[in-house]
Design a protein around this motif. Structure first.
Motif, PDB file in Angstrom:
ATOM      1  N   HIS A 178       0.814  -1.221   0.000  1.00  0.00           N
ATOM      2  CA  HIS A 178       0.000   0.000   0.000  1.00  0.00           C
ATOM      3  C   HIS A 178       0.844   1.266   0.000  1.00  0.00           C
ATOM      4  O   HIS A 178       0.417   2.315   0.475  1.00  0.00           O
ATOM      5  CB  HIS A 178      -0.948  -0.019   1.205  1.00  0.00           C
ATOM      6  N   ARG A 179       2.037   1.166  -0.546  1.00  0.00           N
ATOM      7  CA  ARG A 179       2.940   2.322  -0.603  1.00  0.00           C
ATOM      8  C   ARG A 179       2.302   3.508  -1.318  1.00  0.00           C
ATOM      9  O   ARG A 179       2.527   4.668  -0.949  1.00  0.00           O
ATOM     10  CB  ARG A 179       4.236   1.932  -1.310  1.00  0.00           C
ATOM     11  N   ASN A 180       1.512   3.235  -2.340  1.00  0.00           N
ATOM     12  CA  ASN A 180       0.926   4.309  -3.144  1.00  0.00           C
ATOM     13  C   ASN A 180      -0.529   4.612  -2.781  1.00  0.00           C
ATOM     14  O   ASN A 180      -1.171   5.420  -3.458  1.00  0.00           O
ATOM     15  CB  ASN A 180       1.016   3.946  -4.632  1.00  0.00           C
ATOM     16  N   LEU A 181      -1.035   3.967  -1.739  1.00  0.00           N
ATOM     17  CA  LEU A 181      -2.416   4.223  -1.328  1.00  0.00           C
ATOM     18  C   LEU A 181      -2.484   5.536  -0.549  1.00  0.00           C
ATOM     19  O   LEU A 181      -1.663   5.791   0.337  1.00  0.00           O
ATOM     20  CB  LEU A 181      -2.940   3.077  -0.466  1.00  0.00           C
ATOM     21  N   ALA A 182      -3.454   6.359  -0.895  1.00  0.00           N
ATOM     22  CA  ALA A 182      -3.645   7.635  -0.207  1.00  0.00           C
ATOM     23  C   ALA A 182      -5.072   7.708   0.327  1.00  0.00           C
ATOM     24  O   ALA A 182      -5.968   7.009  -0.147  1.00  0.00           O
ATOM     25  CB  ALA A 182      -3.374   8.802  -1.154  1.00  0.00           C
ATOM     26  N   MET A 183      -5.270   8.558   1.308  1.00  0.00           N
ATOM     27  CA  MET A 183      -6.600   8.678   1.915  1.00  0.00           C
ATOM     28  C   MET A 183      -7.029  10.141   2.000  1.00  0.00           C
ATOM     29  O   MET A 183      -6.198  11.060   2.002  1.00  0.00           O
ATOM     30  CB  MET A 183      -6.595   8.069   3.318  1.00  0.00           C
ATOM     31  N   HIS A 184      -8.344  10.324   2.044  1.00  0.00           N
ATOM     32  CA  HIS A 184      -8.907  11.628   2.375  1.00  0.00           C
ATOM     33  C   HIS A 184      -8.810  11.800   3.895  1.00  0.00           C
ATOM     34  O   HIS A 184      -8.698  10.820   4.634  1.00  0.00           O
ATOM     35  CB  HIS A 184     -10.373  11.704   1.959  1.00  0.00           C
ATOM     36  N   ARG A 185      -8.851  13.040   4.349  1.00  0.00           N
ATOM     37  CA  ARG A 185      -8.810  13.252   5.802  1.00  0.00           C
ATOM     38  C   ARG A 185      -9.980  12.535   6.454  1.00  0.00           C
ATOM     39  O   ARG A 185      -9.831  11.863   7.473  1.00  0.00           O
ATOM     40  CB  ARG A 185      -8.853  14.749   6.124  1.00  0.00           C
ATOM     41  N   PHE A 186     -11.161  12.705   5.865  1.00  0.00           N
ATOM     42  CA  PHE A 186     -12.351  11.983   6.284  1.00  0.00           C
ATOM     43  C   PHE A 186     -13.168  11.703   5.041  1.00  0.00           C
ATOM     44  O   PHE A 186     -12.895  12.244   3.976  1.00  0.00           O
ATOM     45  CB  PHE A 186     -13.183  12.789   7.293  1.00  0.00           C
ATOM     46  N   ASP A 195       5.621   7.003   3.915  1.00  0.00           N
ATOM     47  CA  ASP A 195       6.547   7.914   3.256  1.00  0.00           C
ATOM     48  C   ASP A 195       7.488   7.145   2.334  1.00  0.00           C
ATOM     49  O   ASP A 195       7.343   5.926   2.154  1.00  0.00           O
ATOM     50  CB  ASP A 195       7.319   8.750   4.273  1.00  0.00           C
ATOM     51  N   GLU A 196       8.455   7.845   1.770  1.00  0.00           N
ATOM     52  CA  GLU A 196       9.333   7.226   0.781  1.00  0.00           C
ATOM     53  C   GLU A 196      10.229   6.129   1.369  1.00  0.00           C
ATOM     54  O   GLU A 196      10.745   5.271   0.642  1.00  0.00           O
ATOM     55  CB  GLU A 196      10.213   8.288   0.117  1.00  0.00           C
ATOM     56  N   THR A 197      10.369   6.116   2.690  1.00  0.00           N
ATOM     57  CA  THR A 197      11.174   5.066   3.321  1.00  0.00           C
ATOM     58  C   THR A 197      10.334   3.864   3.730  1.00  0.00           C
ATOM     59  O   THR A 197      10.868   2.875   4.244  1.00  0.00           O
ATOM     60  CB  THR A 197      11.891   5.609   4.567  1.00  0.00           C
TER      61      THR A 197
END
Length: 234
Positions: free
Chosen positions: A13-21, A117-119
């Motif tokens: 899930h390195r590239n998975l992003a979320m909305h704040r809510f 993050d990238e690490t």
């Protein structure tokens, strides 16, 4: 939409992003014992029975009906109290792991908050989710014990609240319970000390005191009757 649970990992899930809510703020949210005093500072806190199990749970009331949010800032996620159950939206536990529901609206198109993050380390936002889940899981037993103590001590009483508004509507709050002020004042000294030392007494008084928030929310609802309001916090 059906859940699509996956064990969370930095690799998958390195590239998975979320909305704040995501979605509309619910008008009622289940909370745990450590949240009671913060919740009571801005909204009514009640006990409500589960229709499935008949067991009590602690709930914070943000509005009087589904789709209604009356606590200042709650509809944008900036209220003085933000329930842990909303902070962990889209994330669950699976044994000792955190699972993510990739079908949840929180991960819909346009999400920009990275989980890692990238690490490969959790971001600040993801660490907040981890803390929320940890507190929820770690406080479940404590919350059940608190509720059991209230019930066994006969400190729980049903509330009968009926509210009338300038548009002619009447709203009744049914199926909710609070802490009896009369029963609290009748507790003997030894029991009072015991409840104080385990933190239950402070929470019980906070629940009782939060009843005053009903009137505050009712006045706010009356003020908004003719004023359209934004009810989205996606």
């Amino acid at each position: 939409m059906a859940e699509q649970l996956e064990i969370l990992s930095a690799e998958a899930h390195r590239n998975l992003a979320m909305h704040r809510f995501a979605g509309q703020h619910p008008h009622m949210v289940q909370i745990v014992l450590p949240e009671v005093e913060a919740a009571a500072s801005c909204c009514p806190v009640f006990l409500a029975k589960s229709p499935e199990t008949g067991r009590f749970a602690l709930v914070a009331l943000f509005g009087f009906a589904p789709g209604e949010v009356l606590v200042e800032g709650a509809d944008t996620g900036s209220a003085a109290f933000l329930p842990l159950d909303l902070q962990r939206q889209g994330f669950f536990t699976s044994d000792d792991n955190i699972a993510v529901d990739i079908a949840h609206p929180r991960f819909a198109q346009g999400a920009s908050i990275a989980l890692f993050d990238e690490t490969g380390s959790p971001t600040i936002a993801m660490r907040a989710v981890q803390r929320a889940i940890g507190t929820l899981m770690g406080s479940a037993g404590q919350t059940e014990q608190f509720i059991a103590a209230l019930v066994q001590g006969k400190l729980v009483e049903p509330v009968d609240i009926s509210l009338s508004f300038d548009d002619g509507q009447t709203v009744r709050l049914d199926g909710l319970y609070s802490v009896s002020g009369e029963a609290l004042s009748a507790i003997d000294d030894n029991e009072m000390i015991r409840l104080f030392r385990n933190g239950s007494l402070q929470a019980a008084f906070a629940i009782r005191a939060s009843l005053r928030q009903v009137g505050i929310l009712a006045r706010r609802r009356n003020d908004r009757i003719t004023q359209p309001s934004l009810q989205s916090w996606a």
